[in-house]
Design a protein around this motif. Structure first.
Motif, PDB file in Angstrom:
ATOM      1  N   ASN A   8       0.801  -1.229   0.000  1.00 27.24           N
ATOM      2  CA  ASN A   8       0.000   0.000   0.000  1.00 27.24           C
ATOM      3  C   ASN A   8       0.833   1.279   0.000  1.00 27.24           C
ATOM      4  O   ASN A   8       0.321   2.356   0.269  1.00 27.24           O
ATOM      5  N   GLN A   9       2.140   1.153  -0.303  1.00 30.35           N
ATOM      6  CA  GLN A   9       2.962   2.357  -0.436  1.00 30.35           C
ATOM      7  C   GLN A   9       3.065   2.753  -1.909  1.00 30.35           C
ATOM      8  O   GLN A   9       2.646   2.017  -2.794  1.00 30.35           O
ATOM      9  N   ILE A  10       3.625   3.950  -2.152  1.00 30.41           N
ATOM     10  CA  ILE A  10       3.914   4.374  -3.519  1.00 30.41           C
ATOM     11  C   ILE A  10       5.352   3.968  -3.814  1.00 30.41           C
ATOM     12  O   ILE A  10       6.242   4.173  -2.997  1.00 30.41           O
ATOM     13  N   GLY A  11       5.598   3.391  -4.969  1.00 32.88           N
ATOM     14  CA  GLY A  11       6.910   2.838  -5.281  1.00 32.88           C
ATOM     15  C   GLY A  11       7.966   3.901  -5.554  1.00 32.88           C
ATOM     16  O   GLY A  11       7.651   5.025  -5.941  1.00 32.88           O
ATOM     17  N   GLU A  12       9.228   3.499  -5.342  1.00 33.49           N
ATOM     18  CA  GLU A  12      10.327   4.426  -5.593  1.00 33.49           C
ATOM     19  C   GLU A  12      10.431   4.802  -7.066  1.00 33.49           C
ATOM     20  O   GLU A  12      10.894   5.886  -7.423  1.00 33.49           O
ATOM     21  N   PHE A  13       9.923   3.944  -7.960  1.00 30.98           N
ATOM     22  CA  PHE A  13      10.014   4.267  -9.377  1.00 30.98           C
ATOM     23  C   PHE A  13       8.847   5.119  -9.846  1.00 30.98           C
ATOM     24  O   PHE A  13       8.793   5.513 -11.005  1.00 30.98           O
ATOM     25  N   SER A  14       7.964   5.415  -8.909  1.00 29.80           N
ATOM     26  CA  SER A  14       6.981   6.455  -9.188  1.00 29.80           C
ATOM     27  C   SER A  14       7.677   7.809  -9.286  1.00 29.80           C
ATOM     28  O   SER A  14       7.179   8.725  -9.943  1.00 29.80           O
ATOM     29  N   PHE A  15       8.858   7.930  -8.600  1.00 33.02           N
ATOM     30  CA  PHE A  15       9.658   9.145  -8.751  1.00 33.02           C
ATOM     31  C   PHE A  15      10.023   9.358 -10.217  1.00 33.02           C
ATOM     32  O   PHE A  15       9.997  10.484 -10.732  1.00 33.02           O
ATOM     33  N   VAL A  16      10.396   8.254 -10.885  1.00 28.63           N
ATOM     34  CA  VAL A  16      10.801   8.334 -12.293  1.00 28.63           C
ATOM     35  C   VAL A  16       9.617   8.782 -13.146  1.00 28.63           C
ATOM     36  O   VAL A  16       9.734   9.697 -13.982  1.00 28.63           O
ATOM     37  N   LEU A  17       8.466   8.143 -12.932  1.00 30.23           N
ATOM     38  CA  LEU A  17       7.272   8.520 -13.690  1.00 30.23           C
ATOM     39  C   LEU A  17       6.885   9.971 -13.413  1.00 30.23           C
ATOM     40  O   LEU A  17       6.517  10.721 -14.329  1.00 30.23           O
ATOM     41  N   ALA A  18       6.948  10.373 -12.134  1.00 32.35           N
ATOM     42  CA  ALA A  18       6.562  11.736 -11.762  1.00 32.35           C
ATOM     43  C   ALA A  18       7.476  12.757 -12.427  1.00 32.35           C
ATOM     44  O   ALA A  18       7.016  13.818 -12.897  1.00 32.35           O
ATOM     45  N   LEU A  19       8.783  12.464 -12.479  1.00 35.00           N
ATOM     46  CA  LEU A  19       9.725  13.393 -13.115  1.00 35.00           C
ATOM     47  C   LEU A  19       9.437  13.526 -14.604  1.00 35.00           C
ATOM     48  O   LEU A  19       9.411  14.644 -15.150  1.00 35.00           O
ATOM     49  N   VAL A  20       9.193  12.408 -15.278  1.00 35.35           N
ATOM     50  CA  VAL A  20       8.858  12.454 -16.704  1.00 35.35           C
ATOM     51  C   VAL A  20       7.544  13.198 -16.917  1.00 35.35           C
ATOM     52  O   VAL A  20       7.403  14.009 -17.839  1.00 35.35           O
ATOM     53  N   GLY A  21       6.580  12.943 -16.025  1.00 36.20           N
ATOM     54  CA  GLY A  21       5.294  13.633 -16.113  1.00 36.20           C
ATOM     55  C   GLY A  21       5.424  15.134 -15.939  1.00 36.20           C
ATOM     56  O   GLY A  21       4.735  15.915 -16.616  1.00 36.20           O
ATOM     57  N   ARG A  22       6.314  15.563 -15.034  1.00 34.25           N
ATOM     58  CA  ARG A  22       6.532  16.995 -14.837  1.00 34.25           C
ATOM     59  C   ARG A  22       7.146  17.607 -16.095  1.00 34.25           C
ATOM     60  O   ARG A  22       6.772  18.720 -16.517  1.00 34.25           O
ATOM     61  N   GLN A  23       8.076  16.881 -16.717  1.00 35.22           N
ATOM     62  CA  GLN A  23       8.686  17.376 -17.943  1.00 35.22           C
ATOM     63  C   GLN A  23       7.683  17.448 -19.093  1.00 35.22           C
ATOM     64  O   GLN A  23       7.801  18.311 -19.974  1.00 35.22           O
ATOM     65  N   GLN A  24       6.686  16.548 -19.067  1.00 32.89           N
ATOM     66  CA  GLN A  24       5.664  16.522 -20.113  1.00 32.89           C
ATOM     67  C   GLN A  24       4.512  17.477 -19.818  1.00 32.89           C
ATOM     68  O   GLN A  24       3.587  17.600 -20.622  1.00 32.89           O
ATOM     69  N   GLY A  25       4.548  18.131 -18.660  1.00 36.09           N
ATOM     70  CA  GLY A  25       3.485  19.062 -18.296  1.00 36.09           C
ATOM     71  C   GLY A  25       2.227  18.391 -17.770  1.00 36.09           C
ATOM     72  O   GLY A  25       1.151  18.999 -17.759  1.00 36.09           O
ATOM     73  N   LEU A  26       2.351  17.125 -17.324  1.00 41.61           N
ATOM     74  CA  LEU A  26       1.191  16.397 -16.817  1.00 41.61           C
ATOM     75  C   LEU A  26       0.970  16.616 -15.324  1.00 41.61           C
ATOM     76  O   LEU A  26      -0.057  16.198 -14.788  1.00 41.61           O
ATOM     77  N   ILE A  27       1.913  17.278 -14.668  1.00 41.07           N
ATOM     78  CA  ILE A  27       1.794  17.529 -13.245  1.00 41.07           C
ATOM     79  C   ILE A  27       2.525  18.839 -12.924  1.00 41.07           C
ATOM     80  O   ILE A  27       3.601  19.108 -13.460  1.00 41.07           O
ATOM     81  N   ALA A  28       1.917  19.652 -12.062  1.00 38.48           N
ATOM     82  CA  ALA A  28       2.508  20.929 -11.703  1.00 38.48           C
ATOM     83  C   ALA A  28       3.627  20.728 -10.677  1.00 38.48           C
ATOM     84  O   ALA A  28       3.712  19.682 -10.026  1.00 38.48           O
ATOM     85  N   GLN A  29       4.480  21.754 -10.524  1.00 37.37           N
ATOM     86  CA  GLN A  29       5.606  21.665  -9.604  1.00 37.37           C
ATOM     87  C   GLN A  29       5.139  21.436  -8.165  1.00 37.37           C
ATOM     88  O   GLN A  29       5.719  20.618  -7.434  1.00 37.37           O
ATOM     89  N   GLU A  30       4.096  22.135  -7.745  1.00 35.59           N
ATOM     90  CA  GLU A  30       3.597  21.976  -6.375  1.00 35.59           C
ATOM     91  C   GLU A  30       3.072  20.557  -6.139  1.00 35.59           C
ATOM     92  O   GLU A  30       3.344  19.950  -5.106  1.00 35.59           O
ATOM     93  N   GLN A  31       2.328  20.033  -7.119  1.00 36.57           N
ATOM     94  CA  GLN A  31       1.822  18.666  -7.001  1.00 36.57           C
ATOM     95  C   GLN A  31       2.973  17.659  -6.976  1.00 36.57           C
ATOM     96  O   GLN A  31       2.927  16.667  -6.255  1.00 36.57           O
ATOM     97  N   TYR A  32       4.005  17.950  -7.759  1.00 42.06           N
ATOM     98  CA  TYR A  32       5.180  17.068  -7.809  1.00 42.06           C
ATOM     99  C   TYR A  32       5.852  16.989  -6.436  1.00 42.06           C
ATOM    100  O   TYR A  32       6.192  15.897  -5.956  1.00 42.06           O
ATOM    101  N   LEU A  33       6.035  18.133  -5.780  1.00 39.03           N
ATOM    102  CA  LEU A  33       6.666  18.147  -4.459  1.00 39.03           C
ATOM    103  C   LEU A  33       5.801  17.438  -3.411  1.00 39.03           C
ATOM    104  O   LEU A  33       6.314  16.715  -2.551  1.00 39.03           O
ATOM    105  N   LEU A  34       4.481  17.645  -3.485  1.00 34.55           N
ATOM    106  CA  LEU A  34       3.584  16.954  -2.560  1.00 34.55           C
ATOM    107  C   LEU A  34       3.646  15.438  -2.779  1.00 34.55           C
ATOM    108  O   LEU A  34       3.612  14.654  -1.822  1.00 34.55           O
ATOM    109  N   LEU A  35       3.736  15.045  -4.049  1.00 33.33           N
ATOM    110  CA  LEU A  35       3.809  13.617  -4.373  1.00 33.33           C
ATOM    111  C   LEU A  35       5.100  13.004  -3.847  1.00 33.33           C
ATOM    112  O   LEU A  35       5.097  11.870  -3.325  1.00 33.33           O
ATOM    113  N   LEU A  36       6.210  13.745  -3.943  1.00 31.40           N
ATOM    114  CA  LEU A  36       7.479  13.247  -3.416  1.00 31.40           C
ATOM    115  C   LEU A  36       7.384  13.030  -1.903  1.00 31.40           C
ATOM    116  O   LEU A  36       7.816  11.999  -1.380  1.00 31.40           O
TER     117      LEU A  36
END
Length: 670
Positions: free
Chosen positions: A335-363
């Motif tokens: 029930n945790q979020i995986g460490e490789f979600s960091f990789v997806l989140a970073l790519v998503g931020r670069q693609q504009g699929l997630i805002a910077q604030e949401q990215y930091l909250l997700l981390l």
């Protein structure tokens, strides 16, 4: 030269901080993993800034993950993979599909994302769990070969395979028209890679390893193993798939050959060293300021994510025929979020699929869920047992913990029950059958049950620590019980429940760690076997015989060490503390100190005469006599006025013990 010195300083800083953090966590009886995470926070950019960027140790962190998955592949043989293939394929697809769909729907409805594509991306990020953290925790607890361990690892491996597909599809979320082509391309890459890997693993790799082993050069053998692990991981990374997938497949390539154990032994020190850097790198991503400023939001996200993911995984595991206890442990372990979600989140931020604030909250949310994973896995068996015993749920949950199958001849009695049909259990069964003794095996592995059917050995298919399974085993008709389970918690629970059903049963149990020897003995095992100590005793016996000692002297010496719980040869780590040992290692039981009054019927009796376990079900773990505390007291210990007893058991058993020490008629009747 300065660059080289900085590199060595960074490496020393991370390893040194991890060693200190791991040591502190170990002394606090916590998983060393938490110490590694904390050390990363301390030395990282949000701590003392000894390392300013995660990228400074990122290559070593990736190597650590590769070695973790490679070691898992070596231990996780193809036969075991086939055993859990249904839940690995269908179950993981259900889990990821439901997670992505529900998160996309809910995040769109509440306005946390602006478009369905962003919702799908967020669902993909949250659908992954942490292979590295779960594997490390299971390894520390000795539970990688348990049913719940195999279920979790099967789902995690499938998620790692899916990561490559997600990375391929991610750029197309802004242009959904191309998603079909991207998915087809990614699937084709996976298919080609697995085909080539199968061919190489079947015909090429075994021959190469054989030639290298024939040189009898350990350095060359180690270099070849490392090259295989990192080489295959590099290939999958270049194909746009995950390095975890490549490392795991590389481990599978040699899992079935003769040199698998040697390869694993060579890699383990490297795995543990580099893995510490990986977990430290995760700790470096935790920004305390973000956590403090958004504490309420992040806490809410952590609760929603962990409860939501557990609620999705639980019914899926039950659907595939596993027990309720296995489902609860697996759901709380994933029930945790995986460490490789960091990789997806970073790519998503670069693609504009997630805002910077949401990215930091997700981390921040991801890091906290990873911190809670060892705690969830430790207490999940306790929670499962408490839920099972809730009156209005008991009748419904019975269907998920009953025996799946059994084969016991009519009139079967005077047999030995063997719990666990792994390597140890199989040897025990062979020894007993060769001498003409009857056996009954309990196991929850479909592969083990298939072997038992083929060999026409009586069996019960189910969890050995389940009360219903033990009732089916009719322990009152058995002569003895041998516990050879891979799970320490199930071993303790089985021992206690077996003696509740058959108080006079002779039980011999396998100990996984030194600290379990006293606990299992005190819980009622007549014999506790520690494999490493037994190997040492056999080696010592042979050497003494070679040196001319008489066989009778050798036998007396070895039996003396066994009867003394190996006290003469084991090194005690710190001061014995049964109260702390029970709280940390046997969380499924409660403990309470109780004082003996002057009119207590137990005064003047020995523990053997009082037979407290048989009468009430509780076990006395310690006795305080004035300023002195007897840890794990022997059966000859005499109870006296003013003694304080540390009793361990279920709440109703503790209540019964309270009645016993106050009611003279109760002890006379027994």
């Amino acid at each position: 030269m300065a660059v080289g010195q900085n590199f060595i300083l960074d490496l020393t800083t991370v390893l040194g901080a991890s060693a200190v953090g791991g040591y502190i966590a170990n002394r606090l009886r916590q998983p060393v993993l938490l110490g590694y995470l904390a050390s990363g926070l301390v030395v990282g950019p949000f701590g003392f800034r000894l390392l300013r960027e995660v990228d400074q140790i990122k290559p070593f962190a990736e190597i650590g993950v590769a070695f973790l998955l490679f070691a898992l592949g070596v231990e996780f043989s193809l036969a075991e993979l086939k055993r859990v293939k249904n839940i690995a394929l269908n179950g993981s697809l259900l889990q990821m599909g439901l997670t992505i769909s529900l998160v996309a729907l809910l995040s769109t409805l509440v306005g946390w994302v602006d478009t369905p594509s962003q919702g799908i991306f967020l669902g993909a990020v949250l659908s992954l769990s942490s292979t590295a953290v779960v594997l490390k925790t299971l390894t520390e607890r000795g539970e990688t070969n348990t049913v719940h361990g195999q279920v979790m690892l099967a789902i995690l491996i499938a998620q790692d395979l899916a990561l490559g597909l997600m990375l391929a599809i991610l750029p197309t979320l802004k242009n959904p028209a191309n998603i079909g082509l991207a998915l087809l391309t990614a699937l084709l890459k996976v298919l080609v890679f697995l085909t080539v890997a199968f061919v190489a693993g079947r015909w090429l790799v075994p021959q190469v390893m054989k030639r290298i082993a024939e040189t009898e050069n350990s350095e060359l053998f180690l270099l070849t193993v490392i090259a295989l692990c990192l080489g295959v991981a590099f290939i999958t990374a270049q194909l746009g798939l995950s390095i975890e997938m490549g490392a795991f497949v590389a481990g599978l390539m040699i899992s079935e050959i003769d040199y698998a154990d040697q390869a694993l032994a060579k890699v383990l020190p490297l795995r543990d060293t580099f893995a510490s850097m990986f977990f430290a790198s995760i700790g470096m991503l935790i920004d305390p300021n973000i956590l403090i400023q958004n504490f309420g939001i992040i806490l809410g996200l952590v609760v929603v994510v962990m409860i939501g993911k557990a609620a999705i995984v639980l019914p899926i595991v039950l659907k595939f025929g596993y027990s309720f206890k296995t489902a609860v442990i697996a759901s709380l372990g994933l029930n945790q979020i995986g460490e490789f979600s960091f990789v997806l989140a970073l790519v998503g931020r670069q693609q504009g699929l997630i805002a910077q604030e949401q990215y930091l909250l997700l981390l921040g949310t991801t890091a906290i869920t990873l911190l809670f994973t060892p705690v969830c896995l430790r207490f999940s068996p306790v929670l499962a047992n408490k839920i099972i015993n809730i009156p209005f749920l008991a009748s419904y949950l019975r269907q998920f913990r009953d025996t799946k199958d059994l084969s016991i001849p009519e009139g079967f009695r005077d047999y030995v029950v063997v719990a666990g049909y792994g390597r140890v259990g199989q040897v025990v069964v062979n020894i007993l059958q060769n001498q003409g003794h009857k056996v009954l095996v309990i196991d929850s592995s479909e592969a083990a049950i298939k072997r038992l059917r083929t060999e026409n050995i009586p069996y019960i298919f189910g969890d050995a620590d389940s009360e219903l399974v033990l009732e089916k085993a009719h322990l009152d008709k058995a002569k003895a019980l041998a516990i050879a389970l891979p799970d320490p918690a199930s071993t303790r629970l089985l021992l206690k429940r077996a003696l509740e059903l058959a108080p006079d049963l002779d039980v011999v149990a396998r100990s996984h760690q030194n600290k379990e020897i006293d606990i299992l003995t005190q819980l009622g095992a007549k014999e506790v076997v520690q494999p490493e100590f037994e190997a040492a005793l056999e080696i010592g016996s042979h050497l003494l015989g070679t040196l001319g000692e008489r066989p009778s002297i050798i036998y007396s010496l070895m039996e003396g060490m066994r009867s003394n719980r190996y006290q003469n040869i084991r090194v005690q780590s710190g001061t014995l503390n049964p109260e702390l040992d029970i709280a940390l290692n046997v969380p499924e039981l409660q403990q309470q100190w109780m004082a003996l009054a002057s009119d207590s019927p137990l005064v003047g009796m020995t523990l053997a005469t009082a037979d407290i376990r048989k009468v009430t079900g509780v076990t006395v773990m310690a006795i305080q006599k004035g300023d002195e505390i007897l840890h794990y007291p022997s059966a000859k210990t005499v109870l006296q006025v003013g003694d304080r007893l540390l009793a361990v058991g279920e709440p109703d058993e503790l209540a019964a013990f309270q009645v016993l020490i106050q009611n003279q008629e109760t002890i006379k009747e027994n």
